[in-house]
Design a protein around this motif. Sequence first.
Motif, mmCIF file in Angstrom:
data_model
loop_
_atom_site.group_PDB
_atom_site.id
_atom_site.type_symbol
_atom_site.label_atom_id
_atom_site.label_comp_id
_atom_site.label_asym_id
_atom_site.label_seq_id
_atom_site.Cartn_x
_atom_site.Cartn_y
_atom_site.Cartn_z
ATOM 1 N N GLY A 35 19.317 2.340 2.023
ATOM 2 C CA GLY A 35 20.471 3.187 2.305
ATOM 3 C C GLY A 35 20.318 4.648 1.972
ATOM 4 O O GLY A 35 21.292 5.398 2.065
ATOM 5 N N ALA A 36 19.123 5.077 1.583
ATOM 6 C CA ALA A 36 18.929 6.500 1.290
ATOM 7 C C ALA A 36 19.065 7.326 2.567
ATOM 8 O O ALA A 36 18.659 6.892 3.647
ATOM 9 C CB ALA A 36 17.556 6.730 0.658
ATOM 10 N N ARG A 37 19.664 8.509 2.432
ATOM 11 C CA ARG A 37 19.846 9.392 3.574
ATOM 12 C C ARG A 37 18.558 10.162 3.862
ATOM 13 O O ARG A 37 17.702 10.313 2.980
ATOM 14 C CB ARG A 37 20.983 10.375 3.304
ATOM 15 N N PRO A 38 18.410 10.679 5.082
ATOM 16 C CA PRO A 38 17.175 11.397 5.433
ATOM 17 C C PRO A 38 16.841 12.532 4.475
ATOM 18 O O PRO A 38 15.667 12.709 4.119
ATOM 19 C CB PRO A 38 17.464 11.917 6.848
ATOM 20 N N TRP A 39 17.850 13.304 4.040
ATOM 21 C CA TRP A 39 17.543 14.421 3.143
ATOM 22 C C TRP A 39 17.021 13.916 1.805
ATOM 23 O O TRP A 39 16.116 14.537 1.212
ATOM 24 C CB TRP A 39 18.773 15.308 2.937
ATOM 25 N N GLN A 40 17.560 12.789 1.327
ATOM 26 C CA GLN A 40 17.083 12.222 0.072
ATOM 27 C C GLN A 40 15.639 11.749 0.210
ATOM 28 O O GLN A 40 14.802 11.985 -0.675
ATOM 29 C CB GLN A 40 17.981 11.058 -0.353
ATOM 30 N N ILE A 41 15.368 11.075 1.324
ATOM 31 C CA ILE A 41 14.011 10.568 1.553
ATOM 32 C C ILE A 41 13.015 11.722 1.602
ATOM 33 O O ILE A 41 11.928 11.648 1.006
ATOM 34 C CB ILE A 41 13.974 9.744 2.858
ATOM 35 N N ALA A 42 13.382 12.792 2.293
ATOM 36 C CA ALA A 42 12.479 13.943 2.400
ATOM 37 C C ALA A 42 12.177 14.537 1.032
ATOM 38 O O ALA A 42 11.050 14.984 0.764
ATOM 39 C CB ALA A 42 13.094 15.003 3.311
ATOM 40 N N GLN A 43 13.159 14.524 0.141
ATOM 41 C CA GLN A 43 12.958 15.119 -1.182
ATOM 42 C C GLN A 43 12.173 14.210 -2.124
ATOM 43 O O GLN A 43 11.283 14.675 -2.838
ATOM 44 C CB GLN A 43 14.327 15.460 -1.813
ATOM 45 N N VAL A 44 12.510 12.903 -2.146
ATOM 46 C CA VAL A 44 11.951 12.053 -3.194
ATOM 47 C C VAL A 44 10.763 11.205 -2.771
ATOM 48 O O VAL A 44 10.013 10.735 -3.638
ATOM 49 C CB VAL A 44 13.042 11.123 -3.798
ATOM 50 N N ALA A 45 10.554 10.990 -1.471
ATOM 51 C CA ALA A 45 9.433 10.135 -1.061
ATOM 52 C C ALA A 45 8.099 10.635 -1.605
ATOM 53 O O ALA A 45 7.292 9.831 -2.106
ATOM 54 C CB ALA A 45 9.391 10.005 0.462
ATOM 55 N N PRO A 46 7.814 11.946 -1.549
ATOM 56 C CA PRO A 46 6.517 12.412 -2.087
ATOM 57 C C PRO A 46 6.357 12.133 -3.575
ATOM 58 O O PRO A 46 5.303 11.639 -4.012
ATOM 59 C CB PRO A 46 6.525 13.911 -1.786
ATOM 60 N N ILE A 47 7.384 12.430 -4.375
ATOM 61 C CA ILE A 47 7.223 12.262 -5.824
ATOM 62 C C ILE A 47 7.220 10.793 -6.221
ATOM 63 O O ILE A 47 6.522 10.396 -7.170
ATOM 64 C CB ILE A 47 8.297 13.030 -6.613
ATOM 65 N N LEU A 48 7.996 9.954 -5.509
ATOM 66 C CA LEU A 48 7.994 8.526 -5.834
ATOM 67 C C LEU A 48 6.688 7.866 -5.406
ATOM 68 O O LEU A 48 6.186 6.969 -6.098
ATOM 69 C CB LEU A 48 9.189 7.834 -5.178
ATOM 70 N N GLU A 78 0.856 -1.183 0.000
ATOM 71 C CA GLU A 78 0.000 0.000 0.000
ATOM 72 C C GLU A 78 0.891 1.232 0.000
ATOM 73 O O GLU A 78 1.299 1.713 1.064
ATOM 74 C CB GLU A 78 -0.932 -0.005 1.223
ATOM 75 N N PRO A 79 1.224 1.735 -1.189
ATOM 76 C CA PRO A 79 2.163 2.857 -1.262
ATOM 77 C C PRO A 79 1.654 4.092 -0.517
ATOM 78 O O PRO A 79 0.529 4.541 -0.724
ATOM 79 C CB PRO A 79 2.271 3.135 -2.765
ATOM 80 N N SER A 80 2.476 4.603 0.372
ATOM 81 C CA SER A 80 2.226 5.867 1.063
ATOM 82 C C SER A 80 3.583 6.502 1.289
ATOM 83 O O SER A 80 4.618 5.837 1.158
ATOM 84 C CB SER A 80 1.534 5.626 2.409
ATOM 85 N N GLN A 81 3.602 7.762 1.631
ATOM 86 C CA GLN A 81 4.891 8.400 1.859
ATOM 87 C C GLN A 81 5.653 7.702 2.988
ATOM 88 O O GLN A 81 6.876 7.570 2.941
ATOM 89 C CB GLN A 81 4.701 9.884 2.181
ATOM 90 N N GLU A 82 4.913 7.226 3.990
ATOM 91 C CA GLU A 82 5.568 6.558 5.108
ATOM 92 C C GLU A 82 6.169 5.224 4.673
ATOM 93 O O GLU A 82 7.314 4.906 5.006
ATOM 94 C CB GLU A 82 4.572 6.328 6.252
ATOM 95 N N SER A 83 5.397 4.413 3.938
ATOM 96 C CA SER A 83 5.907 3.102 3.534
ATOM 97 C C SER A 83 7.030 3.240 2.506
ATOM 98 O O SER A 83 8.005 2.481 2.523
ATOM 99 C CB SER A 83 4.773 2.241 2.960
ATOM 100 N N VAL A 84 6.914 4.227 1.609
ATOM 101 C CA VAL A 84 7.976 4.472 0.636
ATOM 102 C C VAL A 84 9.237 4.947 1.348
ATOM 103 O O VAL A 84 10.351 4.509 1.049
ATOM 104 C CB VAL A 84 7.522 5.490 -0.431
ATOM 105 N N ALA A 85 9.071 5.840 2.312
ATOM 106 C CA ALA A 85 10.222 6.343 3.070
ATOM 107 C C ALA A 85 10.934 5.210 3.790
ATOM 108 O O ALA A 85 12.171 5.148 3.817
ATOM 109 C CB ALA A 85 9.774 7.413 4.067
ATOM 110 N N GLU A 86 10.172 4.295 4.351
ATOM 111 C CA GLU A 86 10.773 3.170 5.074
ATOM 112 C C GLU A 86 11.563 2.275 4.123
ATOM 113 O O GLU A 86 12.657 1.801 4.456
ATOM 114 C CB GLU A 86 9.679 2.360 5.776
ATOM 115 N N LEU A 87 11.012 2.037 2.947
ATOM 116 C CA LEU A 87 11.702 1.212 1.972
ATOM 117 C C LEU A 87 12.983 1.900 1.493
ATOM 118 O O LEU A 87 14.028 1.255 1.353
ATOM 119 C CB LEU A 87 10.773 0.916 0.794
ATOM 120 N N LEU A 88 12.902 3.206 1.233
ATOM 121 C CA LEU A 88 14.080 3.955 0.801
ATOM 122 C C LEU A 88 15.176 3.895 1.868
ATOM 123 O O LEU A 88 16.355 3.721 1.563
ATOM 124 C CB LEU A 88 13.713 5.412 0.503
#
Length: 424
Positions: free
Chosen positions: A402-415, A388-398
Amino acid sequence: MTDAQKTAADMTLRAPGDSPPDSRPAPVPLLEPREGIPPVTATDEALAGIVAAFAAGTGPVAVDAERASGYRYGQRAYLVQLRREGAGSALIDPVGCPDLSALGEAIGDAEWVLHAATQDLPCLRDIGMVPTRLFDTELAGRLAGFARVGLGAMVENVLGFALEKGHSAVDWSTRPLPEPWLRYAALDVELLVDLRDALEEELEEQGKLEWARQEFAAIAAAPPPPPRKDPWRRTSGMHKVRRRRQMAVVRELWTARDQVAQRRDVSPGKVLGDAAIVEAALNLPPNSHALAALPGFGHRMGRRQLEQWQAAVDRARTLAENELPQPGQPLNGPPPPRSWADKDPVAAARLSAARTAVTALAEDLNLPQENLITPDTVRRLCWEPPAEPSQESVAELLKGHGARPWQIAQVAPILTEALLTDAG
């Protein structure tokens, strides 16, 4: 204020990617280190003095290393250069001083400034030098959006100095090292801290300094990479080799060449070229006379050499079927994207949407796409997205990739949006 800082203060920092304005002064050639070329430290006694001097110094430590790629086996360091406020510059010969752990400990609490840190850290680690904090001026340049991030280009664009470029690919295992090479090596760390300070200011202005700090911390904390599996598969021209028996020839010749190169301490390419290995694999010569007729095994090669290479070919020719290598490497992750349309059209659509979104965001942020988020991470997310894609689940997968927090903050919404848009 150093000479470099005085010059930089008189110049307007060029916006990343811009061409120089007509009024911009020509770069000043940097011809000599400020205190002259330091002597090469090659004894334990001299090293002890360097350790004491750098331990008493202040501020960041500029660090660089020179290898003999293309000349010697492996990637060991043949010269280490350092500079620190209060200590000046130092040139250390790791052949004469193979254990620099005392120096590493003396500057262990300081921030190390390196250019393209991931290139030098493995050979520095081998001689006992491991940073706890670092600043990578090449990576800082990428995050700041500079089009050219080589050390010479960065020093010129940011500080207004022109570095000599002539000795980067020489054989640094040469002893004694010629004076022009030593001058070049000392100048490589001469302005590294000045460059670091200017780039930190630029990143701060762009709101990217915290991003850089997270990247630097990740590099410093990364463990040594594991040995590469089946390194023979990276032989140049391997794409021409289709049959398993031919692949076995590549493997046997590559292994034999590697053993010879390691024993002689020379680059494998100087023992036998990749093109020759591929020719032997494609032709499967039945004897050394036929082998000698192939490109790369010409008249300059002695009989004993030909016989050792033919013996490797013969080993491959006599292997049982179940001993032959399998075509391709076992996949660790999703298949190549070119096959997605046939295997999983929905996943292919997700990947297309995600790539488009990442490209647009990277352009908006003025940084390379691969620094925003690695292509491999995007592929893995799109091949196996959260149920169930959500920003939270995508962020956790990222985060798991190995994605860094700043990367997750930037790309989780668009992905997340890309996954949801093409979920049906």
